[in-house]
Design a protein around this motif. Sequence first.
Motif, PDB file in Angstrom:
ATOM      1  N   LYS A 102      15.321  30.913  -2.015  1.00 43.25           N
ATOM      2  CA  LYS A 102      14.838  32.303  -1.356  1.00 43.25           C
ATOM      3  C   LYS A 102      13.519  32.928  -1.862  1.00 43.25           C
ATOM      4  CE  LYS A 102      19.545  33.288   0.470  1.00 43.25           C
ATOM      5  NZ  LYS A 102      20.606  34.333   0.582  1.00 43.25           N
ATOM      6  N   GLY A 103      13.291  32.479  -3.156  1.00 40.52           N
ATOM      7  CA  GLY A 103      12.089  33.113  -3.887  1.00 40.52           C
ATOM      8  C   GLY A 103      12.389  34.341  -4.338  1.00 40.52           C
ATOM      9  N   ASN A 104      13.504  34.662  -4.766  1.00 39.17           N
ATOM     10  CA  ASN A 104      13.845  36.109  -5.519  1.00 39.17           C
ATOM     11  C   ASN A 104      14.595  35.928  -6.634  1.00 39.17           C
ATOM     12  OD1 ASN A 104      13.465  38.666  -5.209  1.00 39.17           O
ATOM     13  ND2 ASN A 104      14.980  39.091  -3.872  1.00 39.17           N
ATOM     14  N   TYR A 105      13.977  35.857  -7.862  1.00 42.15           N
ATOM     15  CA  TYR A 105      14.562  35.697  -9.274  1.00 42.15           C
ATOM     16  C   TYR A 105      14.030  36.402 -10.236  1.00 42.15           C
ATOM     17  CZ  TYR A 105      10.737  32.478  -9.044  1.00 42.15           C
ATOM     18  OH  TYR A 105       9.397  31.851  -8.585  1.00 42.15           O
ATOM     19  N   SER A 106      14.962  36.704 -11.367  1.00 41.17           N
ATOM     20  CA  SER A 106      14.476  37.432 -12.443  1.00 41.17           C
ATOM     21  C   SER A 106      14.508  36.516 -13.544  1.00 41.17           C
ATOM     22  CB  SER A 106      15.292  38.501 -12.580  1.00 41.17           C
ATOM     23  OG  SER A 106      15.182  39.379 -11.703  1.00 41.17           O
ATOM     24  N   PHE A 107      13.726  36.869 -14.795  1.00 39.35           N
ATOM     25  CA  PHE A 107      13.734  35.960 -16.139  1.00 39.35           C
ATOM     26  C   PHE A 107      14.582  37.030 -17.060  1.00 39.35           C
ATOM     27  CE2 PHE A 107      10.519  34.164 -13.771  1.00 39.35           C
ATOM     28  CZ  PHE A 107      10.426  32.716 -14.091  1.00 39.35           C
ATOM     29  N   TYR A 108      15.424  36.603 -17.812  1.00 43.45           N
ATOM     30  CA  TYR A 108      16.326  37.379 -18.978  1.00 43.45           C
ATOM     31  C   TYR A 108      16.075  36.906 -20.259  1.00 43.45           C
ATOM     32  CZ  TYR A 108      18.321  39.668 -14.717  1.00 43.45           C
ATOM     33  OH  TYR A 108      18.461  40.533 -13.618  1.00 43.45           O
ATOM     34  N   LYS A 109      15.962  37.711 -21.143  1.00 45.74           N
ATOM     35  CA  LYS A 109      16.375  37.196 -22.602  1.00 45.74           C
ATOM     36  C   LYS A 109      17.545  38.053 -22.817  1.00 45.74           C
ATOM     37  CE  LYS A 109      14.312  36.616 -27.077  1.00 45.74           C
ATOM     38  NZ  LYS A 109      12.887  36.422 -27.701  1.00 45.74           N
ATOM     39  N   LEU A 143       3.494  30.029 -14.245  1.00 46.79           N
ATOM     40  CA  LEU A 143       3.502  28.458 -14.323  1.00 46.79           C
ATOM     41  C   LEU A 143       4.962  28.020 -14.001  1.00 46.79           C
ATOM     42  CD1 LEU A 143       1.423  27.299 -17.598  1.00 46.79           C
ATOM     43  CD2 LEU A 143       0.869  26.920 -15.067  1.00 46.79           C
ATOM     44  N   THR A 144       5.979  29.093 -14.522  1.00 45.62           N
ATOM     45  CA  THR A 144       7.265  28.521 -14.068  1.00 45.62           C
ATOM     46  C   THR A 144       7.646  28.944 -12.586  1.00 45.62           C
ATOM     47  OG1 THR A 144       8.192  28.856 -16.412  1.00 45.62           O
ATOM     48  CG2 THR A 144       9.895  28.952 -14.504  1.00 45.62           C
ATOM     49  N   SER A 145       6.842  30.230 -12.431  1.00 42.86           N
ATOM     50  CA  SER A 145       6.957  30.555 -10.920  1.00 42.86           C
ATOM     51  C   SER A 145       6.365  29.487  -9.863  1.00 42.86           C
ATOM     52  CB  SER A 145       6.538  31.906 -10.638  1.00 42.86           C
ATOM     53  OG  SER A 145       7.090  32.955 -11.557  1.00 42.86           O
ATOM     54  N   ILE A 146       5.398  29.004 -10.383  1.00 46.78           N
ATOM     55  CA  ILE A 146       4.785  27.972  -9.209  1.00 46.78           C
ATOM     56  C   ILE A 146       5.521  26.760  -9.273  1.00 46.78           C
ATOM     57  CG2 ILE A 146       3.114  27.076 -10.644  1.00 46.78           C
ATOM     58  CD1 ILE A 146       2.233  28.553  -7.331  1.00 46.78           C
ATOM     59  N   LEU A 147       6.021  26.547 -10.423  1.00 46.10           N
ATOM     60  CA  LEU A 147       6.880  25.250 -10.491  1.00 46.10           C
ATOM     61  C   LEU A 147       7.979  25.443  -9.355  1.00 46.10           C
ATOM     62  CD1 LEU A 147       8.263  22.817 -11.636  1.00 46.10           C
ATOM     63  CD2 LEU A 147       9.478  24.029 -13.197  1.00 46.10           C
ATOM     64  N   PHE A 148       8.917  26.425  -9.422  1.00 51.72           N
ATOM     65  CA  PHE A 148       9.943  26.702  -8.318  1.00 51.72           C
ATOM     66  C   PHE A 148       9.335  26.900  -7.122  1.00 51.72           C
ATOM     67  CE2 PHE A 148      12.306  29.323 -11.809  1.00 51.72           C
ATOM     68  CZ  PHE A 148      12.577  28.246 -12.693  1.00 51.72           C
ATOM     69  N   THR A 149       8.266  27.551  -6.734  1.00 52.61           N
ATOM     70  CA  THR A 149       7.651  27.458  -5.524  1.00 52.61           C
ATOM     71  C   THR A 149       7.496  26.037  -5.023  1.00 52.61           C
ATOM     72  OG1 THR A 149       6.757  29.570  -5.949  1.00 52.61           O
ATOM     73  CG2 THR A 149       5.740  28.466  -4.148  1.00 52.61           C
ATOM     74  N   GLN A 150       6.759  25.399  -5.611  1.00 50.59           N
ATOM     75  CA  GLN A 150       6.538  23.829  -5.345  1.00 50.59           C
ATOM     76  C   GLN A 150       7.758  23.114  -4.889  1.00 50.59           C
ATOM     77  OE1 GLN A 150       3.370  21.477  -7.128  1.00 50.59           O
ATOM     78  NE2 GLN A 150       2.012  23.044  -6.615  1.00 50.59           N
TER      79      GLN A 150
END
Length: 172
Positions: A102-109, A143-150
Amino acid sequence: MEYSILLNKSPILGQMPVIYDKGEILFFLTGSIDNFNHTIILSNKFQKEIGRLYLDNSNLINSYIIDVTHHPIVKIIKLNNQLTNLFYITKLNYWVKGSIKKGNYSFYKGLIERANVKTIITTEGNTLDCNIQKPEDVPFILLTSILFTQWHITPLSLPSFPVFHHKFCVLH
């Protein structure tokens, strides 16, 4: 810090601009990963390469490599589970939670959110809106976001026109 990636409109053919929250183009993304030897490159507005993303063919587990200048190489690993798909970014120790489809995510540490990404439709077209907390994470998150989008957006294809092959056909 807010960054927007314009997915389907670009002032320069073949490049996706990355716009800072003040409206200034800071970066460009070029390339694709639709084949094992293709690469996505992140460069600054002066066309100096900042980082690249490509498929890692050395493992049985499908993973991608992000190589950013002056940083150690990190991998994006997809860990499959019956309950959820989990993505992990090595060296940064980030994990990704949300709906990539759906294009809605977050990055966590750990439990701390470092960045969030959402896909929105603006007057400019489909846009990835990236809110990134730490400046040193910007190339990795973009770069990670564009990977997920592709993975989940069909690339635009240009129409094909019939070609006329007639020995008496002359175009003026």
